[in-house]
Scaffold this active site. Structure first.
Site, PDB file in Angstrom:
ATOM      1  CB  ALA A  58     -10.924  -3.821  14.177  1.00 32.30           C
TER       2      ALA A  58
ATOM      3  CE1 TYR B 188       2.081 -10.411   7.782  1.00 33.11           C
ATOM      4  CE2 TYR B 188       3.603  -8.866   8.783  1.00 33.11           C
ATOM      5  CZ  TYR B 188       2.552  -9.762   8.888  1.00 33.11           C
ATOM      6  OH  TYR B 188       1.983  -9.998  10.120  1.00 33.11           O
TER       7      TYR B 188
ATOM      8  CD  GLN C 241      -2.829   0.940   2.538  1.00 33.27           C
ATOM      9  OE1 GLN C 241      -2.488   0.186   3.458  1.00 33.27           O
ATOM     10  NE2 GLN C 241      -3.901   1.703   2.633  1.00 33.27           N
TER      11      GLN C 241
ATOM     12  N   PRO D  34      -4.811  -3.538  16.520  1.00 32.33           N
ATOM     13  CG  PRO D  34      -3.395  -1.773  17.096  1.00 32.33           C
ATOM     14  CD  PRO D  34      -3.416  -3.072  16.343  1.00 32.33           C
TER      15      PRO D  34
ATOM     16  CB  SER E  39       1.381 -15.682  15.359  1.00 31.05           C
ATOM     17  OG  SER E  39       0.365 -14.757  15.026  1.00 31.05           O
TER      18      SER E  39
END
Ligand code: NDP
Length: 322
Positions: free
Chosen positions: A215, A56, A29, A213, A156
């Site tokens: 959302a 990622y 992005q 944190p 995770s």
């Protein structure tokens, strides 16, 4: 703003209460210059942990971060960098994914190269792998640490049961235990951190590096049902994320939370991030940002956590229950 630091579980490593991650931003992005500005702004404000993963942008996020870390020339003993293995960096063959010894070792070597570092401070098992015995994963992580390629390892989105089993294996064989878990945690998503892991904090001493944190930005209050046009929730291929995070019920809660935040003189993102910090089981809140202005704002959460009185916490609970 003065950064504060917390111990990562029972380890001696202290991480900044706010850290910076690169999912969907670095290599995707945002351009490399913005990524560099974000890292510099974070570092200059005391952030010492930068979060990454092989998946990622299929390795590109680690390449971008590696180039920035090299260019900045910050002393290696002033920052902590992570990678995570499981999803692969693009390849989909069974040898290229998962938590078996082959992938963990090869993914570690690839992350070291992309990040241009000699060791990963934190190395996460990005998801549980039903096709690999937990004992194989624990041994592989121990061996990477013994080789000096990794300093601390963790999980995770594992279950409490899986983490407890990893500890049991490590203790039985005197291997290095996992010290941290990276779960999702925010005002909408609390169960794992607050309930499922409750018994682990005092038994195995789990640290948590919590993700999303806000959302994915819904807890900033900027979204309508379609998603803000310039945001990740409108990016091609991320319909699944918009459908997961954005719905009418959530937007109604967001409006009410915004009123509480305003009553405290806080913006909603600062309020939502600071709320995460009020949980002492959180070691660090990993922030995401697509612009420096967002990060500048979000860093205010360190001081804002002091404004959460018992009355505010009650208001929040009542709002979430409505
Ligand atoms: P958030 O939920 O905080 O979302 C961050 C996004 O919200 C930004 O990129 C931006 O997106 C928007 N935003 C942030 N602050 C503001 C603001 N002040 N005003 C307006 N919009 C704002 O965190 P992430 O979901 O990015 O997660 C953080 C990190 O956690 C990731 O980078 C990654 O390192 C880690 N993570 C780990 C996972 C795991 O499985 N272990 C999974 C997901 C994340 P936009 O501008 O596009 O709206």
């Amino acid at each position: 703003m003065t950064m504060r630091y917390r111990r990562l579980g029972t380890s001696g490593l202290q991480v900044s209460e706010l850290s910076l991650g690169s999912w969907l931003t670095f290599g995707k992005q945002v351009g490399d210059d913005t990524a560099a500005d974000l890292m510099k702004l974070a570092y200059d404000n005391g952030v010492n942990f930068f979060d990454n993963a092989e998946i990622y942008s299929r390795g590109e996020s680690e390449r971008v971060m590696g180039r920035i870390l090299k260019r900045m020339e910050w002393p290696r003993d002033t920052w902590v960098v992570s990678s995570k293995a499981f999803f692969g960096a693009g390849g989909k063959l069974p040898t290229q994914l998962g938590l078996h010894r082959k992938h963990l070792v090869e993914a570690c070597h690839a992350a070291l190269q992309r990040l241009q570092v000699d060791y990963l401070d934190l190395y996460f098992c990005h998801r549980p792998d039903p096709n690999t015995p937990i004992s194989e994963t624990v041994w592989a992580m121990h061996q990477l640490i013994m080789q000096g390629k990794v300093l601390y390892w963790g999980t995770s989105e594992w279950s409490a049961e899986g983490i407890a089993e990893a500890h049991a294996v490590a203790e039985r064989h005197h291997l290095i235990v996992p010290v941290m878990e990276q779960p999702q945690y925010n005002l909408f998503h609390r169960d794992k951190v607050e309930r499922e892991f409750a018994a682990l904090y005092d038994t195995v001493g789990l640290g948590t590096t919590i993700w999303s944190p806000l959302a994915s930005g819904v807890l900033t209050g900027k979204h309508s049902l379609e998603g803000d046009a310039s945001s990740r929730l409108r990016m091609a291929g991320l319909d699944w994320l918009r459908e997961r995070e954005l719905n009418e019920a959530r937007l109604r809660i967001v409006d009410r939370l915004k009123a509480i935040a305003e009553g405290m003189g806080l913006s909603l993102p600062v309020f939502a991030i600071a709320w995460c910090l009020t949980n002492p089981r959180v070691s660090t809140v990993i922030l995401g940002a697509s612009r420096t202005g967002q990060l500048e704002e979000n860093l205010k959460a360190v001081e804002a956590q002091d404004l959460f009185t018992p009355a505010v916490m009650r208001d929040v609970e009542n709002t979430l229950k409505e």
